[in-house]
Design an enzyme around this catalytic site. Structure first.
Site, mmCIF file in Angstrom:
data_model
loop_
_atom_site.group_PDB
_atom_site.id
_atom_site.type_symbol
_atom_site.label_atom_id
_atom_site.label_comp_id
_atom_site.label_asym_id
_atom_site.label_seq_id
_atom_site.Cartn_x
_atom_site.Cartn_y
_atom_site.Cartn_z
ATOM 1 N N ASP A 189 0.831 -1.211 0.000
ATOM 2 C CA ASP A 189 0.000 0.000 0.000
ATOM 3 C C ASP A 189 0.862 1.256 0.000
ATOM 4 O O ASP A 189 0.442 2.310 -0.465
ATOM 5 C CB ASP A 189 -0.881 0.062 1.255
ATOM 6 N N LYS A 220 18.010 5.312 9.732
ATOM 7 C CA LYS A 220 18.124 3.930 9.260
ATOM 8 C C LYS A 220 19.531 3.439 9.573
ATOM 9 O O LYS A 220 20.489 4.188 9.442
ATOM 10 C CB LYS A 220 17.907 3.880 7.733
ATOM 11 N N ASP A 277 19.150 2.360 -1.893
ATOM 12 C CA ASP A 277 20.370 2.011 -2.616
ATOM 13 C C ASP A 277 21.455 1.455 -1.701
ATOM 14 O O ASP A 277 22.523 1.077 -2.172
ATOM 15 C CB ASP A 277 20.929 3.237 -3.358
#
Lengths: 301, 362
Positions: free
Chosen positions: A19, A221, A246
């Site tokens: 979603d 992250k 990436d």
């Protein structure tokens, strides 16, 4: 399972099961100040199919508002600031959810983006880009002073890093009781310009680890800290999200840690040989050359 | 509450212990730097010397906890050579510590060899010789081993080719020692003036014949140098990454601590994701070098220093006797703290305690 090359055989099942697409920015959407080919059209097409689009970037130099401005200037005006989760925003949110006292200050080794997010959240920031002009003095009767009310040092990408900032941050962390040491992220290198990689926040953070002998709290992250905010906004389960990035040790690991599907693109720091070489322990579900491959696959019968 | 004493002990303190009510956030692993050095990457030339040991002395379990030095004469008679650290042992900033000249004279009169080993890479041995002289101490340049010298000596020991260059992130001491050893270098303090502009089309070039990057304490540290060093290490095949030392903090002035070489080295580790070869304490490189040079047996050496995780660990790794002095960065409470795993053989307040042969008050 080994990463699957994205193709017409597996794309539909991925697309239908998701979603919300989470996109990293550097090396995925843009490289330095250049938009990667086909990105604007791909994002529009994804939205037109009823999917949500969100941007999760470790680059703390800008605030969410400044990133929205960057999207606009690169020809992608559809992106609003509340769809952007930068690590600068994450640092301010970390202090907020942990009830950081408003009478304490935050020393910043990093960019304007961090200072702006701190201000929006109601905190007092010190340091930032202007400390790039300051120099320490080494005379035997002068003391390098630091503000004793600093309760947290936030470290992010800082191309204006210098000894003064390292010393200031080090004294705060080592001498102010309970002072937090927060890292926006620890990316080793990144595409700060389109032509080559440059040292990332991981460098400034490691410099501070070297002098403080402490490990930081990482808010970007692969820490899943930001995911709570994303879930608040979109309410779906993480299994119905796909992280597109990436970098294996930040983007893909973040996606995996949070229980999302993961798609690696090869327009940034990771090459196909890095991905497939023996010894690589982080395997995304899928990989493809560039984000605009998704557009080709959406358009093919 | 994180007090300085705990922070100065060996192992990095986990930051999550300070947070009253947060969930543990994903933490990347510690870059401690005191693991045994490993050469990363495939294309290194083979180095024919003993590996540099830096791991803590869990390998040789210490039977005894440290003792206060009570019989200085006995210690003095049991060794042939004394190795002294400088900052916090001989001087503090630019001030000589009380009783040092008489102590050194006494040891020499007893026929002991004296050697000075410092991690401070800002000066060359010659410049340190001048500092000793200015402070009224009778010390020869040949007796001084700074980590700046160690970097040059290391390159000589591996026959680093003279047609390759060395990029230096550090101060003048390193440049002078490289020059003396006949190596070509780039970088150093001048690169502190270089600016970069991160804009489209900008490419930073770097010399492809740089075969080693030497990183040490650098007050002129900046992004240009970090990028230059990073490009050399990542892109020049076989490029060495050498650290003079990894001290977290250092006493540049006697009044307070200052971020040390461990910070600059940490930055390069962060961007290259490689561990460096450390030539300064606690690596045994300098110990091996001077034992070889002077023909001394390590069991005949006593290492005297003020810092547990560099000086004392250096002595222990080398198989020497160790004496901690409390005239520098380590206090008695830090030594006795349950967090401290490094136990010197002896401790005393300062080296002039050698002059009163029986128990000195600490």
């Amino acid at each position: 399972m080994a990463p699957q090359l994205l193709s017409s055989r597996n794309f539909k099942s991925l697309f239908d099961s998701v979603d919300t697409f989470l996109f990293d920015c550097d090396g995925v959407i843009w490289k330095g100040e250049k938009l990667i080919d086909g990105v604007a059209q791909t994002l529009d097409l994804i939205r037109s199919k009823g999917k949500n689009v969100v941007f999760v970037t470790n680059n703390s130099v800008k605030s969410r508002r400044q990133y929205a401005e960057k999207f606009r200037s690169l020809g992608v005006p559809s992106v609003t600031q509340d769809e952007i989760f930068s690590s600068s925003f994450a640092a301010a949110m970390y202090l907020k959810v942990n009830n950081f006292h408003k009478d304490k200050k935050v020393y910043v080794i990093g960019g304007e983006g961090i200072l702006e997010e701190l201000q929006i959240a109601g905190f007092t920031g010190l340091g930032g880009p202007e400390d790039g002009e300051k120099r320490a003095q080494w005379k035997s009767n002068s003391l390098f002073e630091h503000d004793k009310s600093v309760g947290a040092v936030v470290v992010g990408l800082d191309p204006n890093i210098n000894y003064y900032k390292l010393q200031y941050g080090t004294l705060c962390v080592r001498e102010n009781p309970g002072c937090l040491f927060i890292a926006t992220n620890r990316d080793a290198v990144g595409h700060m310009t389109d032509l080559q990689e440059w040292p990332g926040a991981g460098c400034m953070v490691a410099a501070m680890c070297g002098s403080t002998e402490r490990e930081p709290i990482v808010v970007g992250k692969p820490s899943t800290f930001m995911m709570d905010f994303l879930l608040q906004k979109f309410g779906t389960e993480t299994s119905r999200m796909c992280m597109v990035g990436d970098r294996l040790d930040t983007d893909i690991l973040f996606g995996q840690n949070a229980g999302c599907k993961t798609l690696l693109v090869l327009t940034g720091v990771t090459s196909e040989s890095n991905l497939l070489k023996e010894g690589n322990e982080i395997e995304p579900d899928y990989y493809t050359s560039t984000v605009s491959d998704m557009m080709k696959l959406m358009e093919s019968p | 509450m994180l007090s300085r004493s705990v922070a100065s002990a060996v192992s990095p303190v986990s930051s999550s212990s300070l947070l009253p009510n947060s969930k543990p956030i994903f933490c990347l692993k510690t870059l401690s730097g005191y693991r045994s050095s490993s050469f990363c990457g495939g294309s290194f030339r083979k180095i024919n010397h003993k590996p540099l040991r830096m791991t803590s002395s869990n390998m040789t379990p210490r039977a005894m906890a440290t003792q206060q030095l009570e019989n200085a004469d006995q210690l003095i008679d049991s060794v042939e050579t004394f190795i002294f650290d400088c900052d916090g042992v001989i001087w503090k900033g630019d001030k000589l510590i009380e009783g040092v000249p008489e102590t050194l004279d006494m040891l020499r009169a007893k026929g002991k060899r004296l050697v000075f080993v410092t991690n401070n890479s800002t000066k060359s041995r010659k410049q340190y010789g001048k500092k000793f002289e200015t402070l009224g101490l009778n010390v020869n340049e040949e007796e001084i081993f700074a980590s700046s010298f160690a970097a040059a000596a290391y390159l000589q020991s591996i026959n680093f080719p003279k047609d390759k260059k060395v990029y230096v992130i550090g101060e003048e001491g390193i440049l002078k020692e490289l020059e003396l050893a006949g190596f070509q270098y780039l970088g150093g303090p001048d690169d502190g003036k270089r600016q970069i502009e991160l804009k489209p089309g900008f490419l930073m070039e770097h010399e492809h014949d740089v075969g080693a990057v030497v990183v040490g304490f650098d007050r002129y540290f900046n992004y240009y140098k970090i990028q230059y060093g990073t490009l050399c290490i990542r892109e020049n095949p076989g490029c060495l990454f050498i650290a003079t030392n990894r001290d977290a903090v250092t006493h540049l002035t006697d009044a307070q601590e200052w971020a040390g070489g461990g910070s600059m080295v940490g930055a390069l580790v962060g961007s290259t994701q490689r561990e460096p070869l450390v030539v300064g304490k606690p690596s045994t490189f300098m110990m091996d070098y001077l034992a070889d040079k002077f023909g001394i047996q390590k069991s005949q050496i006593c290492m005297v220093g003020d810092r547990l995780d560099t000086d004392i660990l250096f002595g222990q790794n080398g198989g020497c006797k160790t004496l901690l002095v409390l005239s520098g960065v380590t206090s008695i409470s830090m030594l006795e703290s349950p967090e401290n795993k490094i136990q010197p053989d002896f401790y005393t307040s300062k080296i002039s305690d050698f002059l009163s042969p029986k128990a000195a008050t600490v």
